[in-house]
Design a protein around this motif. Structure first.
Motif: not given
Length: 322
Positions: A290-296, A301-305
């Protein structure tokens, strides 16, 4: 009269976001659409989260499984779902990223049909053999594959899947000579490994963890660059092949046009659920981290990377979209 109508319309539009924020959402069950079947790793995590989120939302969270077509069936259904804040896509790496480099045409647009909500978890993969296999390490597997050539078989969930891409990258970077055997699913590859029909497989840790703990399979290495909880002593491929960090992940996205206030609320509530020690513990038993705390915006940004990274990896192993 007409002026009053426009003024009233403007008032409704200005109040709408506040109404969403004040908890008038949801007013009906919330749907999580998945591209995987019931009982799969993503399904288990989605049901765990749905169970927890249904309480604060005051509505049930319905898990709708639409497997098949290498994620395209579920993704297309999610893309066409009403953008009313009650439909979300519980997506994987393949659906949102790698499919873009495997198919010339998709029945959905991973970058235009969805908006990011939040990250859920990372799902490391591994290379596994039967517990009674003479192959004791990844180095041993590489050596045997070179000696045996096409006689040494390495199963995976399909040539044009995330697991299939990992298998191809492993073969290329390790200069191994394993014969890559594609299956319709991880489950099918696992059963053939247990039956002795293939000598090794690439599969997600989540779906194979129980068999490893039961002593029926041996996990030779994990594809994550960081230690995997519960399997901290298992070697990492990145130690043998520097830079090889190939981890699947789950993320929640929504059909484009979904109200931003709902997206923010769901992102916050999912992060709170993922921060709950009980949820963390239960998820750990399933395999994903699990990795909580991600904002939209962070997910965006992650998806683009990830698109940039996988575009480069696809070129490295010569994958051409079909």
């Amino acid at each position: 009269m007409l002026k009053r109508f426009f003024l009233a319309s403007l008032m409704v539009l200005s109040v709408a976001p506040a109404a969403w924020a004040q908890g008038q959402w949801p007013d009906k069950p919330v749907k999580f659409i998945l591209s995987q079947p019931a009982g799969s790793g993503p399904d288990n995590v989605a049901r765990l989260l749905g169970e927890r989120l249904g309480k604060p939302w005051g509505q049930s969270v319905v898990i709708e499984n639409k497997p098949g077509g290498q994620n395209t069936i579920g993704a297309q259904a999610a893309a066409k779902a009403p953008a009313d804040g009650h439909s979300f896509y519980f997506a994987t790496t393949a659906a949102l990223v790698t499919n873009s480099y495997l198919f010339k045409q998709l029945p959905y647009d991973p970058q235009k049909d969805f908006v990011p909500v939040t990250f859920i978890a990372r799902s490391p993969f591994g290379i596994l053999v039967r517990a009674d296999s003479p192959v004791r390490s990844v180095e041993d597997l590489i050596a045997r594959s070179r000696e045996m050539g096409g006689q040494f078989t390495l199963g995976n969930e399909g040539a044009r899947t995330f697991g299939g891409m990992i298998a191809r990258l492993f073969n290329a970077r390790a200069k191994a000579s394993a014969n890559l055997i594609a299956y319709a699913s991880n489950g099918a590859s696992v059963q053939d490994l247990l039956g002795g029909h293939v000598q090794a497989i690439v599969a997600d840790v989540a779906s194979t963890a129980a068999l490893v703990k039961q002593g029926r399979l041996r996990l030779l290495a994990v594809t994550a660059a960081r230690p995997v909880p519960g399997f901290e002593t298992v070697p990492r491929l990145a130690d043998l092949l520097p830079g090889l960090d190939l981890v699947g992940w789950f993320a929640l996205v929504a059909p484009t046009g979904t109200p931003q206030a709902v997206i923010d609320r769901v992102s916050q509530d999912v992060s709170m659920a993922l921060s709950d020690p009980e949820i963390v513990q239960r998820m750990a038993t399933l395999g994903p981290i699990a990795e909580p705390g991600w904002k939209p915006e962070q997910l965006g940004t992650f998806l683009r990377e990830e698109h940039a990274r996988w575009g480069s990896l696809a070129k490295e192993i010569g994958v051409l979209p079909e």
